[in-house]
Design a protein around this motif. Structure first.
Motif, mmCIF file in Angstrom:
data_model
loop_
_atom_site.group_PDB
_atom_site.id
_atom_site.type_symbol
_atom_site.label_atom_id
_atom_site.label_comp_id
_atom_site.label_asym_id
_atom_site.label_seq_id
_atom_site.Cartn_x
_atom_site.Cartn_y
_atom_site.Cartn_z
ATOM 1 N N GLN A 52 18.915 2.552 -10.795
ATOM 2 C CA GLN A 52 17.555 2.291 -10.367
ATOM 3 C C GLN A 52 17.367 2.824 -8.950
ATOM 4 O OE1 GLN A 52 15.494 1.115 -12.475
ATOM 5 N NE2 GLN A 52 13.660 0.677 -11.283
ATOM 6 N N VAL A 53 16.227 3.442 -8.729
ATOM 7 C CA VAL A 53 15.904 4.008 -7.422
ATOM 8 C C VAL A 53 14.667 3.318 -6.881
ATOM 9 C CG1 VAL A 53 15.258 6.096 -6.196
ATOM 10 C CG2 VAL A 53 16.871 6.228 -8.100
ATOM 11 N N GLN A 54 14.733 2.965 -5.635
ATOM 12 C CA GLN A 54 13.560 2.416 -4.964
ATOM 13 C C GLN A 54 13.059 3.432 -3.947
ATOM 14 O OE1 GLN A 54 16.521 0.227 -5.025
ATOM 15 N NE2 GLN A 54 15.694 -0.281 -7.031
ATOM 16 N N LEU A 55 11.769 3.738 -4.026
ATOM 17 C CA LEU A 55 11.124 4.656 -3.098
ATOM 18 C C LEU A 55 9.991 3.895 -2.425
ATOM 19 C CD1 LEU A 55 10.886 7.810 -5.401
ATOM 20 C CD2 LEU A 55 12.631 7.315 -3.691
ATOM 21 N N VAL A 56 10.026 3.823 -1.110
ATOM 22 C CA VAL A 56 9.019 3.072 -0.373
ATOM 23 C C VAL A 56 8.346 3.992 0.634
ATOM 24 C CG1 VAL A 56 8.562 1.110 1.115
ATOM 25 C CG2 VAL A 56 10.334 0.940 -0.654
ATOM 26 N N GLU A 57 7.048 4.209 0.422
ATOM 27 C CA GLU A 57 6.278 5.059 1.324
ATOM 28 C C GLU A 57 5.684 4.232 2.463
ATOM 29 O OE1 GLU A 57 5.250 6.514 -2.962
ATOM 30 O OE2 GLU A 57 5.471 4.599 -1.904
ATOM 31 N N SER A 58 5.494 4.892 3.591
ATOM 32 C CA SER A 58 4.822 4.268 4.725
ATOM 33 C C SER A 58 4.141 5.342 5.548
ATOM 34 C CB SER A 58 5.827 3.495 5.593
ATOM 35 O OG SER A 58 6.816 4.367 6.107
ATOM 36 N N GLY A 59 3.247 4.907 6.429
ATOM 37 C CA GLY A 59 2.617 5.845 7.342
ATOM 38 C C GLY A 59 1.183 6.212 7.019
ATOM 39 N N GLY A 60 0.682 5.714 5.905
ATOM 40 C CA GLY A 60 -0.703 6.014 5.576
ATOM 41 C C GLY A 60 -1.668 5.292 6.501
ATOM 42 N N GLY A 61 -2.948 5.640 6.376
ATOM 43 C CA GLY A 61 -3.955 4.988 7.196
ATOM 44 C C GLY A 61 -5.244 5.753 7.224
ATOM 45 N N LEU A 62 -6.094 5.374 8.172
ATOM 46 C CA LEU A 62 -7.399 6.004 8.349
ATOM 47 C C LEU A 62 -7.344 6.912 9.567
ATOM 48 C CD1 LEU A 62 -10.473 6.215 7.789
ATOM 49 C CD2 LEU A 62 -10.751 4.176 9.224
ATOM 50 N N VAL A 63 -7.813 8.145 9.401
ATOM 51 C CA VAL A 63 -7.796 9.113 10.492
ATOM 52 C C VAL A 63 -9.049 9.966 10.405
ATOM 53 C CG1 VAL A 63 -6.483 10.826 9.174
ATOM 54 C CG2 VAL A 63 -6.347 10.821 11.671
ATOM 55 N N GLN A 64 -9.499 10.457 11.538
ATOM 56 C CA GLN A 64 -10.644 11.347 11.538
ATOM 57 C C GLN A 64 -10.236 12.762 11.131
ATOM 58 O OE1 GLN A 64 -12.415 11.024 15.461
ATOM 59 N NE2 GLN A 64 -13.885 9.504 14.711
ATOM 60 N N ALA A 65 -11.184 13.493 10.623
ATOM 61 C CA ALA A 65 -10.931 14.886 10.263
ATOM 62 C C ALA A 65 -10.382 15.638 11.471
ATOM 63 C CB ALA A 65 -12.206 15.544 9.758
ATOM 64 N N GLY A 66 -9.365 16.446 11.216
ATOM 65 C CA GLY A 66 -8.700 17.176 12.279
ATOM 66 C C GLY A 66 -7.488 16.455 12.845
ATOM 67 N N GLY A 67 -7.324 15.199 12.475
ATOM 68 C CA GLY A 67 -6.211 14.400 12.967
ATOM 69 C C GLY A 67 -4.941 14.616 12.170
#
Length: 127
Positions: free
Chosen positions: A1-16
């Motif tokens: 079994q493999v666990q993959l955990v993403e992080s770092g998403g969010g809200l950003v303005q265009a160009g960011g």
């Protein structure tokens, strides 16, 4: 079994910029032997390929729409894969998924080659 955990998403303005990380773990999982990929799915659309990186990190693939803006990298010592996203556009808004290929396919863009998936992280780019 493999666990993959993403992080770092969010809200950003265009160009960011945003930096997504995926931490991989598993008792029988050898990260350095696994091609890794990032996919995304926007509301009402099918999941699409974004980027992939080979086991050693020596080969990378990108969707045409993100070439020159996104960079995929990996650290086999830390079992992590990173997607650095620059010059973000509103059309990059989606849930981003990390994926692992434990079936030893040749590195590719096809989702069937990836048999382990994370839960996803939301990226929202405002105009």
């Amino acid at each position: 079994q493999v666990q993959l955990v993403e992080s770092g998403g969010g809200l950003v303005q265009a160009g960011g910029s945003l930096r997504l990380s995926c931490a991989a773990s598993g008792r029988t999982f050898t990260f350095s032997s696994t091609n890794m990929g990032w996919f995304r799915q926007a509301p009402g659309k099918e999941r699409e390929f974004v980027a992939a990186i080979s086991r050693s990190g020596g080969t990378t693939l990108y969707q045409d729409g993100v070439k020159g803006r996104f960079t995929i990298s990996r650290d086999n010592a830390k079992n992590t894969v990173v997607l650095q996203m620059n010059s973000l556009k509103p059309e990059d808004t989606a849930v981003y998924y990390c994926a692992a290929d434990r079936q030893n396919y040749i590195l590719g863009r096809e989702s069937y080659k990836y048999d382990n998936w994370g839960q996803g992280t939301q990226v929202t780019v405002s105009s």
